[in-house]
Design a protein around this motif. Structure first.
Motif, PDB file in Angstrom:
ATOM      1  N   PHE A 456     -15.511 -34.474 -15.519  1.00 36.74           N
ATOM      2  CA  PHE A 456     -14.188 -34.429 -14.895  1.00 36.74           C
ATOM      3  C   PHE A 456     -13.653 -33.000 -14.849  1.00 36.74           C
ATOM      4  O   PHE A 456     -13.184 -32.529 -13.800  1.00 36.74           O
ATOM      5  CB  PHE A 456     -13.227 -35.333 -15.671  1.00 36.74           C
ATOM      6  CG  PHE A 456     -11.787 -35.151 -15.270  1.00 36.74           C
ATOM      7  CD1 PHE A 456     -11.299 -35.691 -14.098  1.00 36.74           C
ATOM      8  CD2 PHE A 456     -10.914 -34.413 -16.075  1.00 36.74           C
ATOM      9  CE1 PHE A 456      -9.976 -35.526 -13.710  1.00 36.74           C
ATOM     10  CE2 PHE A 456      -9.597 -34.233 -15.712  1.00 36.74           C
ATOM     11  CZ  PHE A 456      -9.122 -34.799 -14.529  1.00 36.74           C
ATOM     12  N   HIS A 457     -13.728 -32.289 -15.964  1.00 37.94           N
ATOM     13  CA  HIS A 457     -13.180 -30.932 -16.013  1.00 37.94           C
ATOM     14  C   HIS A 457     -13.945 -29.981 -15.101  1.00 37.94           C
ATOM     15  O   HIS A 457     -13.347 -29.093 -14.476  1.00 37.94           O
ATOM     16  CB  HIS A 457     -13.202 -30.410 -17.457  1.00 37.94           C
ATOM     17  CG  HIS A 457     -12.339 -31.202 -18.384  1.00 37.94           C
ATOM     18  ND1 HIS A 457     -12.816 -32.242 -19.133  1.00 37.94           N
ATOM     19  CD2 HIS A 457     -11.003 -31.114 -18.669  1.00 37.94           C
ATOM     20  CE1 HIS A 457     -11.841 -32.769 -19.859  1.00 37.94           C
ATOM     21  NE2 HIS A 457     -10.728 -32.104 -19.594  1.00 37.94           N
ATOM     22  N   TYR A 458     -15.262 -30.173 -15.009  1.00 38.89           N
ATOM     23  CA  TYR A 458     -16.044 -29.337 -14.101  1.00 38.89           C
ATOM     24  C   TYR A 458     -15.638 -29.600 -12.650  1.00 38.89           C
ATOM     25  O   TYR A 458     -15.489 -28.661 -11.852  1.00 38.89           O
ATOM     26  CB  TYR A 458     -17.529 -29.623 -14.288  1.00 38.89           C
ATOM     27  CG  TYR A 458     -18.423 -28.857 -13.341  1.00 38.89           C
ATOM     28  CD1 TYR A 458     -18.666 -27.501 -13.513  1.00 38.89           C
ATOM     29  CD2 TYR A 458     -19.034 -29.508 -12.266  1.00 38.89           C
ATOM     30  CE1 TYR A 458     -19.492 -26.802 -12.643  1.00 38.89           C
ATOM     31  CE2 TYR A 458     -19.859 -28.817 -11.392  1.00 38.89           C
ATOM     32  CZ  TYR A 458     -20.078 -27.464 -11.587  1.00 38.89           C
ATOM     33  OH  TYR A 458     -20.897 -26.785 -10.722  1.00 38.89           O
ATOM     34  N   GLY A 459     -15.429 -30.873 -12.313  1.00 36.57           N
ATOM     35  CA  GLY A 459     -14.990 -31.203 -10.966  1.00 36.57           C
ATOM     36  C   GLY A 459     -13.640 -30.596 -10.635  1.00 36.57           C
ATOM     37  O   GLY A 459     -13.421 -30.087  -9.525  1.00 36.57           O
ATOM     38  N   VAL A 460     -12.730 -30.624 -11.597  1.00 37.07           N
ATOM     39  CA  VAL A 460     -11.408 -30.023 -11.385  1.00 37.07           C
ATOM     40  C   VAL A 460     -11.526 -28.518 -11.202  1.00 37.07           C
ATOM     41  O   VAL A 460     -10.892 -27.927 -10.314  1.00 37.07           O
ATOM     42  CB  VAL A 460     -10.478 -30.353 -12.576  1.00 37.07           C
ATOM     43  CG1 VAL A 460      -9.208 -29.507 -12.534  1.00 37.07           C
ATOM     44  CG2 VAL A 460     -10.131 -31.828 -12.569  1.00 37.07           C
ATOM     45  N   HIS A 461     -12.342 -27.877 -12.039  1.00 33.93           N
ATOM     46  CA  HIS A 461     -12.512 -26.434 -11.922  1.00 33.93           C
ATOM     47  C   HIS A 461     -13.067 -26.046 -10.557  1.00 33.93           C
ATOM     48  O   HIS A 461     -12.580 -25.103  -9.921  1.00 33.93           O
ATOM     49  CB  HIS A 461     -13.457 -25.936 -13.018  1.00 33.93           C
ATOM     50  CG  HIS A 461     -13.912 -24.520 -12.829  1.00 33.93           C
ATOM     51  ND1 HIS A 461     -13.079 -23.440 -12.977  1.00 33.93           N
ATOM     52  CD2 HIS A 461     -15.126 -24.017 -12.459  1.00 33.93           C
ATOM     53  CE1 HIS A 461     -13.745 -22.319 -12.721  1.00 33.93           C
ATOM     54  NE2 HIS A 461     -14.983 -22.648 -12.403  1.00 33.93           N
TER      55      HIS A 461
END
Length: 847
Positions: A456-461
């Motif tokens: 999730f955090h990679y996608g947001v970044h």
């Protein structure tokens, strides 16, 4: 003044060597000759031998480049490079070093490992005009055939979608049609590669030949593949595997520069390749395409803005720092860290992020979610959105589905005009989106915390990086006072800005704007990449990147989060910003690996009186008015083109009943051709009353403002479609470039077209730049640059202003040829900064 050393002037050869304490015979002879040569260049009668070239004598890098060129032409003197000038900044020190007895200087970085130099290019056979014309004709026919195939598929797809009943049925048809189209577009380049090429092997063939046509078709298709948009995803490495690349488990590639000769590429498990890196597995050299291997072992780190030439390799656990390159034949042993251009050994560790759980299941789920999002959201919007709008918006339907007599009705053109005005809504909507959505998303990521990839955090970044790096808006506001407010709105920390009207250029990018800091009084020329995210093969983290106050950053600089520069620094073009050692302050940095140079010279302080007080306020107000008009022209030019494209689409729709898919194909071809003609005319119109000429002026001079308008208002994006074809040379001529016959241009960029001259048969590689200007603080300088017949610019090479390259000269990949350099005919230069090399290549694979 008491205690000040007595200035020693060089006397001419009649002076006795015995009168010179501390210099032996050979050094003294070289010293006298160097002093005489410098006096001739600077137009003085005598030259002090113990005075600093820049601080005391008032010379600048352009003067010293001319001095180096003059020295190289003397058979009685050793060759001198600009790096020698900065390292030994007096006649006495330089002469002693050249005589083989270098004086005592502060300790420097470890000596570089011997690096191979560019090859002695084999002389190609004479290439006739007929082969050149035939190649262009085949490329044109290939493009027209591809346009017809796309048109047939498009016509069939829209007819099938339009036959649906209701919005939901059309949506489902859009998903199915889009999925089929995406599958074909992704599979076609792979199929064509295996049919036309099979497996790539180390070889060489001439440009404009039939093998080159096959090469060009494959290169163009694989770089236009929609899967390139999935860079940084396991889907991208899967695409490279399908093309024949040997890629291990857990490899992550962030560079959009797609390798072409993929069978010659091997990436070991756990390898990470950062963005803006080149691993093409081919190069163009003296009219030849040469293919060769690039082999990376397991757990290799390739940092940002790097170039790997053919026949290079890194062993298991090896690292290559940012702004670095490996020249042909260089091999980095297992576990070693290298940096620089060409690379040399270092102790710096470029792997700064620890591992995180990231198994095959996470990678598979991430890839599946990407495909589902594309197929269920983006593809239906792109494929079926027009059909849905036609059903719901009568005004748009009147334009895109005109009646049989619509083209003779003035109301049709009014409707097209009204539709095209939607263009102006994109700017405020884009600004509103950038100021809200990415900022909210950024709250889910904690700076300094290590996150696993493909979650999730990679996608947001990745979404933050994608939505806040919009080139259209950056170019609109760049080179004006508005860029400060735009970057601050994105999330940049700009401290207390000292407004200059040119604080940032038109090309600035970042990983995240919310962790980007720039100190007060700092100016950035162009091409800054803020590296505020670090990656491993399984994890990433974001961290703050801070650029100090009162700095000046030249062109094409990748600034890492660990950058060790502080206040009042000059970072020269293409410099490798150091990430180790003490914090550098009050100095200039040049080269890769970087070394210290003077922060400024007397010539750059010519216009300092304009930087303060009432003069600054008055000139800044005038500059702001001029820049506002330039921004208006920028929008007007692009809106007119958008309006023209709208008309072409409407005409194609009107002719569809009679011509079928041919109408769509003609429309697509006309969009490309008319776009090229339009932007050529725009560029010529911008300069018709004020042609470009060599300048030395303040940034508050109206001549500089007009140069900023020249950089902003025209477009260069359309040039990408013509790379590697004879048509690129035709466009360059129309833009005012003095270009010779049968020049091979694989993706070179010329900043000031009318100030560049390129001789017959030159070879210009992808990513190369000929920049006929420089800006340092508030001073702007430009001059002509000339490439003689048969010159070669390597991948990512950068040529500055006032440069002359002799016939047949070669500039190695990722090299920086500084302003004022004079490269002799058939010489081989390389490095950052570039200097003459022996011209012997250690790579054998391409032969």
């Amino acid at each position: 003044m008491v205690g000040e050393p007595v200035e020693e002037l060089t006397s001419y050869p009649e002076e006795s060597p015995a009168g010179r304490c501390g210099a032996d015979g050979p050094a003294l002879g070289i010293e006298a000759a160097l002093a005489v040569t410098l006096a001739e260049v600077m137009g003085t009668r005598q030259t002090p031998v113990d005075r600093h070239f820049f601080d005391d004598l008032g010379a600048d890098s352009l003067v010293m480049a001319h001095f180096c060129a003059r020295v190289r032409k003397r058979a009685d003197l050793p060759a001198v490079s600009m790096k020698d000038i900065y390292r030994y900044p007096t006649i006495r020190a330089l002469a002693t070093a050249l005589a083989g007895s270098p004086p005592s200087f502060p300790a420097e970085a470890p000596a570089p490992a011997p690096a191979p130099t560019p090859p002695s290019a084999p002389a190609p056979a004479v290439r006739g005009t007929s082969r050149y014309v035939l190649c262009g004709a085949l490329q044109l026919l290939t493009f027209l055939g591809y346009a017809c195939l796309v048109a047939v598929a498009t016509a069939w797809g829209y007819e099938w979608i339009a036959a649906g009943s209701g919005m939901f049925d059309r949506y489902l048809r859009s998903v199915l049609c889009g999925a089929a189209g995406l599958l074909v577009l992704c599979a076609l380049p792979v199929l064509v590669k295996w049919v036309l090429i099979g497996r790539w092997k180390p070889q060489q063939f001439r440009v404009w030949s039939l093998p080159y046509v096959r090469f060009w078709v494959v290169k163009t298709l694989i770089r236009a593949n929609p899967l390139v948009l999935f860079v940084g995803s396991p889907l991208y490495t899967l695409y490279l595997r399908a093309l024949g690349a040997k890629i291990g488990r857990g490899v992550t590639v962030f560079s959009r520069n797609v390798p072409v000769c993929t069978d010659l590429l091997a990436l070991g498990a756990g390898t990470v390749i950062r963005k803006d890196s080149f691993l093409n597995c081919y190069r163009a050299q003296a009219g030849l395409i040469q293919t060769g291997t690039v082999v990376l072992g397991k757990n290799v780190v390739i940092s940002e803005a790097t170039v790997l030439d053919i026949e290079t390799a890194l062993g298991d656990g090896a690292q290559l720092g940012h702004a670095s390159s490996l020249h042909s034949g260089q091999v980095v042993p297992d576990g070693e860290h290298w940096h620089g251009s060409p690379a040399q050994r270092t102790d710096v560790d470029y792997r700064v992020v620890g591992p995180a759980p990231c198994g095959a299941l996470r990678r598979t789920v991430h890839s599946a979610l990407q495909l589902v999002t594309v197929l269920l959201l983006y593809v239906p919007l792109a494929v079926g959105g027009v059909g849905i709008l036609l059903a719901e918006a009568p005004q748009l339907s009147a334009v895109l589905e005109p009646g049989p007599t619509a083209l003779a009705d003035g109301a049709f053109y009014v409707d097209a005009l009204l539709v095209s005005l939607l263009f102006f809504a994109t700017v405020p909507l884009g600004l509103l989106f950038q100021a809200t959505v990415p900022r909210l998303l950024s709250r889910t990521i904690t700076p300094g915390k290590v996150y696993p990839l493909y979650g999730f955090h990679y996608g947001v970044h990745r979404l933050i990086a994608l939505t806040t790096n919009r080139k259209f808006l950056m170019r609109l506001f760049g080179d004006s006072s508005a860029i400060v407010h735009y970057l601050r709105g994105l999330g940049y920390d700009l401290s207390r800005i000292e407004q200059t009207g040119s604080n940032f250029g038109t090309e600035v990018k970042h990983e995240t704007p919310y962790l980007s800091s720039v100190g007060s009084g700092t100016m950035v020329a162009d091409g800054l990449s803020v590296m505020n995210a670090d990656f491993s093969d399984t994890s990433f983290r974001v961290c703050r990147t801070s650029i100090g106050p009162r700095n000046f950053l030249g062109n094409r600089i990748a600034y890492p989060s660990r950058g060790r520069t502080g206040d009042n620094c000059l970072l020269a073009t293409k410099v490798m910003v150091p990430v180790d050692g003490e914090v550098r302050e009050g100095v200039g940095l040049l080269g890769s690996p970087s070394f210290e140079i003077p922060r400024s010279v007397q010539r750059d302080s010519t216009f300092d009186q304009l930087k303060n007080g009432e003069q600054l306020r008055r000139h800044l107000a005038a500059k702001n008015r001029h820049n506002a008009a330039t921004m208006g022209l920028y929008l007007l030019v692009r809106w007119l083109y958008f309006f023209w494209v709208t008309l072409l689409v409407a005409v194609a729709a009107e002719l569809y009943d009679s011509l079928g898919a041919l109408a769509i194909a003609l429309g697509n071809v006309l969009v490309l051709v008319s776009g090229a003609v339009y932007f050529v005319l725009v560029e010529r119109a911008v300069t018709v009353f004020h042609p470009l000429s060599p300048l030395f002026c303040s940034i508050y001079d109206p001549r500089f403002w007009r140069r900023e308008r020249f950089w902003k208002v025209p477009s260069e994006t359309y040039l990408l479609f013509f790379n590697g074809t004879p048509f690129k040379n035709l466009i360059w001529r129309l833009l005012g470039v003095r270009i010779g016959r049968r020049v091979f241009d694989d993706g070179c960029y010329l900043t000031e077209r009318t100030l560049a001259a390129i001789g017959d048969g030159c070879t210009l590689n992808v990513g190369s730049v000929v920049q006929c200007h420089s800006q340092e603080d508030g001073t702007f300088k430009s001059d002509r640059s000339t490439l003689g017949a048969g010159c070669t610019l390597g991948v990512g090479a950068f040529v500055h202003y006032g440069v002359a390259m002799g016939d047949g000269a070669v500039l190695a990949p990722d090299s920086f040829l500084m302003k004022g350099e004079d490269v002799p005919p058939h010489a081989h230069w390389g490095g950052n900064p570039a200097r003459q090399t022996s011209g012997q290549d250690t790579g054998e694979g391409w032969r």
